[in-house]
Design an enzyme around this catalytic site. Structure first.
Site, PDB file in Angstrom:
ATOM      1  N   HIS A  57     -45.007  58.260  45.702  1.00  0.00           N
ATOM      2  CA  HIS A  57     -46.409  58.289  46.124  1.00  0.00           C
ATOM      3  C   HIS A  57     -47.341  58.292  44.900  1.00  0.00           C
ATOM      4  O   HIS A  57     -48.149  59.191  44.698  1.00  0.00           O
ATOM      5  CB  HIS A  57     -46.705  59.486  47.010  1.00  0.00           C
ATOM      6  CG  HIS A  57     -47.965  59.323  47.806  1.00  0.00           C
ATOM      7  ND1 HIS A  57     -47.964  59.337  49.182  1.00  0.00           N
ATOM      8  CD2 HIS A  57     -49.256  59.133  47.437  1.00  0.00           C
ATOM      9  CE1 HIS A  57     -49.204  59.168  49.621  1.00  0.00           C
ATOM     10  NE2 HIS A  57     -49.999  59.040  48.569  1.00  0.00           N
ATOM     11  N   HIS A  82     -54.493  52.759  46.846  1.00  0.00           N
ATOM     12  CA  HIS A  82     -54.829  53.866  45.963  1.00  0.00           C
ATOM     13  C   HIS A  82     -55.495  53.458  44.642  1.00  0.00           C
ATOM     14  O   HIS A  82     -56.538  54.012  44.314  1.00  0.00           O
ATOM     15  CB  HIS A  82     -53.605  54.734  45.655  1.00  0.00           C
ATOM     16  CG  HIS A  82     -53.109  55.496  46.834  1.00  0.00           C
ATOM     17  ND1 HIS A  82     -52.389  54.899  47.862  1.00  0.00           N
ATOM     18  CD2 HIS A  82     -53.229  56.788  47.190  1.00  0.00           C
ATOM     19  CE1 HIS A  82     -52.102  55.795  48.786  1.00  0.00           C
ATOM     20  NE2 HIS A  82     -52.612  56.957  48.405  1.00  0.00           N
ATOM     21  N   HIS A 100     -53.947  64.224  42.337  1.00  0.00           N
ATOM     22  CA  HIS A 100     -54.520  62.879  42.331  1.00  0.00           C
ATOM     23  C   HIS A 100     -55.274  62.655  41.014  1.00  0.00           C
ATOM     24  O   HIS A 100     -55.716  63.591  40.362  1.00  0.00           O
ATOM     25  CB  HIS A 100     -55.487  62.685  43.497  1.00  0.00           C
ATOM     26  CG  HIS A 100     -54.797  62.438  44.804  1.00  0.00           C
ATOM     27  ND1 HIS A 100     -54.096  63.412  45.471  1.00  0.00           N
ATOM     28  CD2 HIS A 100     -54.698  61.321  45.573  1.00  0.00           C
ATOM     29  CE1 HIS A 100     -53.596  62.923  46.584  1.00  0.00           C
ATOM     30  NE2 HIS A 100     -53.947  61.657  46.669  1.00  0.00           N
TER      31      HIS A 100
END
Length: 596
Positions: A380, A276, A459
């Site tokens: 996450h 990520h 995000h």
């Protein structure tokens, strides 16, 4: 050996094209075989077939500019300066932005021995290939649909970070470990997130929908061997400001340049599963989102954690600092986890569970599944941003919210609805206010009066360097901590917040996307950031139409005017397989890459 033979073949073909006396359709007359400098080497490092180097042959040119001309009358010219450091590094002048399988027309201008010179070259390239999808060889890997390009945006270049999605799962995994109570914590082969693994598709698209750069997959990935150094998701791309681009991939991290040089290191011992984000601090240190191996959690079980550690690593690979979010945000909450769509709860798309809500079980196995204990995907974390004003980091927790954490590992603030936080962390929640500073009333699940909305499964919580505000890609799954009556009621947003850390308040000052509804909805991945040069919000919806069975997933490139909220650019890239998400995209500036 095969690459070397192909390279020689390209050079021979190039030589023939340069020596040819025929003029091309655009009126170009080929340059002499050598020009004032040296030969041209296509794909100089074997990893970037749509680039070349014009060798210096011990000459010392200055004031160098390169123009790779667009196809025909309507193609996009790519022009950029080339700095001395770049020429020193490559002993030549980089030629970037070549078309695949094409006799490219290139103009190089420079000063040599006090004379200003202009040379024109024809540079021949071959097709690009993807052995992970039908061993295809072509000029474009993913279909591109250009929908809108406003005047003044014609020369934009976008680097797309996508993947050849393997819906069958990976052939690699960590070994399972039993907990103290084997009846509850069974051994599982999927501990951690090592199986987060797919072949990369990394390319640059122009505003005509043409591919102008491609990174060979074998440069970073090897799907035919169980080599942990070349497996994982290739992602976390940022212009590093020094002629390269950051990346992170499974068990390693590093930088690559547009000519195909790739430099990487293994993660420090004891840490695994980086993905990520790889972002740079002003001092050059790397901030990397990873996980901890062999970690004893609150239940006394030894596990591999999932996406919940931040590593600060210096240029020599030394581990400078670690943010263990498994302790900083402990105990975790399940308010959003229980509301997520199981179709993509962990970035593992499962078409059989689209529309079903997640079920968080206390006796679930460890691994990349939702849960509220270290060893499961409770956090996450999908972006890391450094804030130099107080030496802290801002984190996007897909499953919790956005939070700022200090150097001494304290939570400074949390941007999320109030439901589920313990007494201590509840004091860190930001209070929504309007433009006059008046408190906005919100339910515990985040349903607010007035002009404010929280983000859900968001995000890229990144700072706007001009204003210090926070831009976030609000994916929108689990909005209000529930699934709507109809899936088509979901929406995503580009959103900007102004945070007053002294008063612990947050004001929503800009948003776009809600009005476009489900056709713009991107349930996972994606990114957004403010672009000062054009006064736009640039973003990428990496998973539009993800839940449309059997259809390609759209990666939607957008630039939205900040003041008028009009679409300045909209380009769709379509996945090579149905229901396969893209990750992010960035605006590529060749001057930043080659101008130093």
């Amino acid at each position: 050996m095969k690459k070397n033979i192909l390279g020689v073949a390209v050079i021979l073909a190039l030589s023939q094209s340069i020596i040819s006396s025929e003029s091309n359709a655009a009126g170009f007359k080929p340059a002499p075989p050598a020009g004032q400098l040296g030969a041209i080497l296509v794909n100089p490092y074997g990893n970037s077939p749509l680039t070349a180097i014009l060798e210096l042959s011990s000459k010392k040119p200055t004031n160098v500019t390169v123009t790779v001309h667009g196809k025909g009358n309507n193609g996009v010219d790519i022009s950029y300066p080339v700095g001395q450091r770049t020429m020193n590094t490559h002993d030549g002048i980089p030629l970037f932005g070549l078309y695949a399988d094409h006799n490219n027309q290139v103009t190089v201008k420079y000063t040599l021995d006090g004379k200003n010179l202009t040379e024109k070259y024809n540079v021949l390239t071959g097709a690009i290939s993807n052995k992970y999808v039908d061993n295809r060889s072509t000029t474009v890997m993913q279909e591109v649909k250009v929908k809108t390009v406003a005047k003044g945006f014609e020369n934009r270049l976008y680097m797309v970070n996508s993947h050849t999605y393997n819906q069958q799962g990976s052939d690699i995994h960590w070994s399972g470990q039993k907990g103290k109570d084997a009846g509850i914590f069974e051994s599982t082969p999927s501990m951690g997130s090592l199986t987060f693994d797919n072949a990369p598709m990394t390319y640059v698209v122009d505003t005509k929908g043409e591919i102008r750069w491609w990174l060979e997959q074998d440069a970073v990935y090897d799907g035919s061997d169980v080599d942990l150094n070349k497996r994982g998701y290739f992602m976390g791309l940022h212009d590093n400001g020094k002629g390269g681009i950051t990346f992170v991939q499974g068990q390693r991290y590093g930088h690559f340049d547009l000519l195909g040089n790739v430099e990487s290191r293994r993660l420090p011992r004891g840490y695994i599963d980086a993905s990520h984000e790889h972002n740079l601090m002003p001092n050059g240190h790397s901030l990397i989102r990873a996980a901890k191996s062999n970690y004893e959690n609150d239940r006394g079980d030894v596990v591999h954690t999932v996406r919940d550690h931040i590593l600060e690593i210096d240029q020599q690979g030394n581990l400078v600092d670690v943010w263990n979010l498994a302790t900083i945000l402990d105990p975790y909450r399940d308010a959003l986890l229980n509301a997520l769509d199981m179709g993509a709860v962990c970035l593992n798309v499962d078409m059989d569970n689209i529309g079903k809500t997640a079920e968080v079980k206390i006796d679930a196995p460890y691994g990349d599944i939702p849960g509220v204990v270290a060893g499961r995907n409770w956090a996450h974390i999908n972006s890391v941003e450094y804030d130099p004003k107080d030496d802290s980091i801002i984190l996007s927790f897909r499953h919790q919210g956005v939070a700022k954490v200090t150097r001494d590992k304290k939570v400074k603030w949390i941007l999320a609805p109030s439901e589920g936080w313990n007494k201590e962390l509840s004091t860190k929640l930001l209070t929504p206010v309007d433009s006059k500073g008046k408190k906005i009333s919100c339910t515990s699940k985040g349903v607010c009066d007035g002009d404010f909305d929280f983000t859900y499964t968001q995000h890229t919580a990144w700072l706007n360097n001009k204003t210090g505000t926070l831009t976030v890609l609000d994916n929108g799954d689990g909005r209000g901590y529930e699934q709507p009556a109809l899936p088509t009621m979901k929406y995503s947003r580009f959103v900007e917040y102004k945070i007053n850390e002294e008063n612990m308040t947050v004001e929503q000052i800009w948003e776009y996307g809600k009005e476009r509804g489900y056709e713009w909805y991107s349930p996972i991945t994606s990114n957004v950031e403010y672009m000062e040069d054009k006064d736009t919000m640039f973003g990428f919806g990496g998973s539009v139409d993800l839940y449309n069975p059997g259809k390609p997933t759209i990666g939607r490139i957008n630039e939205i005017g900040y003041d008028d909220k009009k679409v300045k650019v909209e380009i769709d890239v379509l996945s090579d397989k149905p229901n396969s998400p893209h990750y992010r995209a960035i605006i590529l500036n060749p001057s930043s890459q080659f101008g130093n």
